[in-house]
Design a protein around this motif. Structure first.
Motif, short mmCIF file in Angstrom:
data_model
loop_
_atom_site.label_atom_id
_atom_site.label_comp_id
_atom_site.label_asym_id
_atom_site.label_seq_id
_atom_site.Cartn_x
_atom_site.Cartn_y
_atom_site.Cartn_z
N ILE A 81 53.76 93.90 113.47
CA ILE A 81 54.73 93.70 114.55
C ILE A 81 54.48 92.40 115.31
N MET A 82 53.55 91.57 114.84
CA MET A 82 53.32 90.27 115.47
C MET A 82 54.21 89.23 114.80
N PRO A 83 55.19 88.67 115.50
CA PRO A 83 56.08 87.67 114.89
C PRO A 83 55.30 86.42 114.49
N VAL A 84 55.66 85.85 113.35
CA VAL A 84 55.02 84.63 112.85
C VAL A 84 56.07 83.52 112.82
N VAL A 85 55.80 82.44 113.56
CA VAL A 85 56.66 81.26 113.56
C VAL A 85 55.96 80.20 112.72
N LEU A 86 56.67 79.62 111.75
CA LEU A 86 56.07 78.65 110.84
C LEU A 86 56.36 77.23 111.27
N LEU A 87 55.37 76.35 111.06
CA LEU A 87 55.53 74.91 111.29
C LEU A 87 55.63 74.23 109.94
N GLY A 94 63.44 73.94 103.27
CA GLY A 94 63.89 74.96 102.32
C GLY A 94 62.85 76.04 102.12
N SER A 95 61.58 75.65 102.01
CA SER A 95 60.52 76.64 101.83
C SER A 95 60.33 77.48 103.08
N ALA A 96 60.58 76.91 104.27
CA ALA A 96 60.48 77.67 105.51
C ALA A 96 61.59 78.71 105.59
N TYR A 107 61.16 79.18 112.24
CA TYR A 107 60.36 78.03 111.85
C TYR A 107 60.71 76.86 112.75
N LEU A 108 59.76 75.91 112.84
CA LEU A 108 59.93 74.68 113.59
C LEU A 108 59.48 73.52 112.71
N THR A 109 60.16 72.37 112.83
CA THR A 109 59.73 71.20 112.07
C THR A 109 58.75 70.39 112.91
N LYS A 110 57.76 69.81 112.23
CA LYS A 110 56.73 69.01 112.92
C LYS A 110 57.18 67.55 113.00
N PRO A 111 56.91 66.91 114.14
CA PRO A 111 56.38 67.48 115.38
C PRO A 111 57.48 68.22 116.14
N ALA A 112 57.17 69.37 116.68
CA ALA A 112 58.18 70.20 117.33
C ALA A 112 58.56 69.63 118.69
N ASP A 113 59.85 69.72 119.00
CA ASP A 113 60.33 69.36 120.34
C ASP A 113 59.74 70.35 121.34
N ASN A 114 59.25 69.84 122.47
CA ASN A 114 58.56 70.69 123.43
C ASN A 114 59.42 71.85 123.92
#
Length: 463
Positions: A81-87, A94-96, A107-114
């Motif tokens: 039940i712990m959500p996982v956010v991918l970078l 596509g893989s995200a 998912y977030l793309t690196k570098p992520a906007d604050n």
């Protein structure tokens, strides 16, 4: 606890972890860092023993060793039940997206906007809280099978049940006899996706070795003298559900090897059979032994221990959570009163004091026996110390003889009602700590969340 704003950031780049930490901490989050997937799993095992562990994981997709996808798969088993956010890098979106189809929250793309980073993590946290609350409500449907108490140790057990229940991982429940290991198994089963399927229980210490094998794995007609028909084992009876193996430390070495194979391959071989049988059974095991010492002594297989202990839940003995006694006494007396058709409305202050001074080697099971004896022998609707066995009152009398001198001024009698006694204790602690809630909770030996609940219950929130 699980509703605190704690994020686990898993990234092999220290500079990026530092940037993410700065952004999230400025927004009021607590940040835990891991430089690899392996270290993240190790940290989660360590944090499970504390009162604070992460509600959200922020995981880099590309890392040496265990990558983000592999870690996602492990977290889905250990912390479903712990959500996982991918970078992910811009070119790997596509893989995200594919990872989200496999269970990632976002998912977030690196570098992520604050601002985007804070928004996505906050959204994942609210999702986690919603799932956690649903599990709590599910566990409360059958309140009698839940743990009674508000001590930090019991709150931690409840939180771990909520975390581990929905997973498919095997769970090892540890604790002395009489602490309620079977209740943990019931809670894990109710919180799982198998709740509508059977929960089958086996006490491994109560069956002889040869009988235990046939009980677990079953047998076919003609397997031995007296086997006049096929008999399914407990693994088969629990197919699709949960099998609770109590006192797992008692099973003999030869049977340990067969159990290990059943866990690894999800197949069993009934006695007399020449072909394996596929089973879909989740295992919850319990023991009052120290299995690590049993492994070191050569009495328990190391590979089986690690297969069983994917997740461990330790139940504190009653002597470590005596602040729960008023709640336990109140609950048990109601249940025992219904069982014996007798109403007990209160206990004397001396009765409760005597219970608090005793160390309870038999834990909650012993407490229940003592209360049932007192209830049966009582001639009124109040219980006094005259109804307690000598091993309890003897300890109390010795303490009084030792600690009270003629110069001491006796304290006024405490309220006879359990809830009133608890309310007065909270009021006194508030006054002694200048109405500072954190210090008050620490003085009472309870969490701040528990104190907040008690203040609301007794109408003390204005203080």
């Amino acid at each position: 606890m699980t509703d605190e704003r704690i994020v686990l950031v898993v990234d092999d780049e220290p500079s990026h972890r530092m940037m993410v930490r700065a952004v999230l901490e400025d927004d009021g989050w607590t940040v835990l860092e891991a430089g690899s997937g392996e270290r993240a799993l190790s940290m989660l095992a360590e944090e499970a023993e504390s009162d604070t562990y992460p509600s959200v994981a922020l995981v880099d997709m590309k890392m040496p060793g265990m990558d983000g996808m592999q870690l996602l798969k492990e977290l889905q088993v250990r912390r479903p039940i712990m959500p996982v956010v991918l970078l992910t890098a811009f070119g790997s979106v596509g893989s995200a997206v594919d990872a989200m189809k496999k269970g990632a929250f976002d998912y977030l793309t690196k570098p992520a906007d604050n601002d985007e980073l804070i928004a996505v993590i906050s959204k994942a946290f609210e999702y986690h809280k919603l799932l956690n609350e649903n599990i709590r409500l599910k566990l409360e449907v059958s309140g009698e099978a839940d743990f009674i108490g508000a001590s930090p140790g019991i709150e931690r057990v409840r939180d771990l049940i909520g975390q581990a229940g929905p997973s498919e991982a095997t769970v090892l429940v540890l604790g002395p006899s009489g602490t309620g290991k079977e209740l943990v198994a019931e809670g894990l089963h109710r919180a799982s996706n198998r709740a509508d399927r059977p929960l089958i229980k086996v006490n491994c210490a109560a069956l002889p070795d040869d009988l235990l094998e046939s009980e677990l794995f079953g047998y076919e007609k003609g397997a031995f003298t007296g086997a006049v028909k096929d008999k399914p084992g407990r693994f088969q009876l629990a197919d699709g559900g949960t099998l609770f193996l109590d006192e797992i430390g008692e099973i003999p070495g030869a049977l340990q090897a067969k159990l290990l194979r059943a866990l690894q391959e999800k197949t069993i071989e009934p006695l007399g059979s020449v072909s394996p049988v596929q089973v879909d059974t989740r295992i919850i095991a319990a023991t009052n032994r120290n299995l690590k010492k049993e492994v070191d002594a050569g009495r328990f297989r190391e590979d089986l221990y690690y297969r069983l202990a994917v997740l461990e839940i330790r139940i504190p003995p009653l002597c470590e959570r005596k602040e729960d006694l008023p709640l336990l006494v109140s609950f048990l007396l109601r249940r025992l009163g219904n069982k014996n058709n007798k109403i007990i409305r209160t206990v004397t202050p001396a009765f409760l004091d005597a219970l608090s001074d005793y160390d309870w080697p038999g834990n909650v099971r012993e407490l229940e026996n003592v209360l049932e004896r007192a209830l049966i022998l009582s001639r009124s609707d109040a219980l006094g110390t005259d109804l307690l066995p000598s091993q309890i009152t003897g300890a109390r009398e010795a303490e009084i003889h030792m600690d009270i001198s003629p110069s001491m001024t006796p304290t006024p009698p405490a309220p006879a009602n359990l809830e009133e006694a608890e309310k007065q204790a909270i009021i006194q602690a508030l006054e002694e700590n200048g109405n500072h809630r954190e210090r008050t909770a620490e003085a009472l030996g309870i969490s701040r969340r528990t104190l907040q609940y008690k203040l609301k219950k007794y109408g003390l929130t204005r203080r």
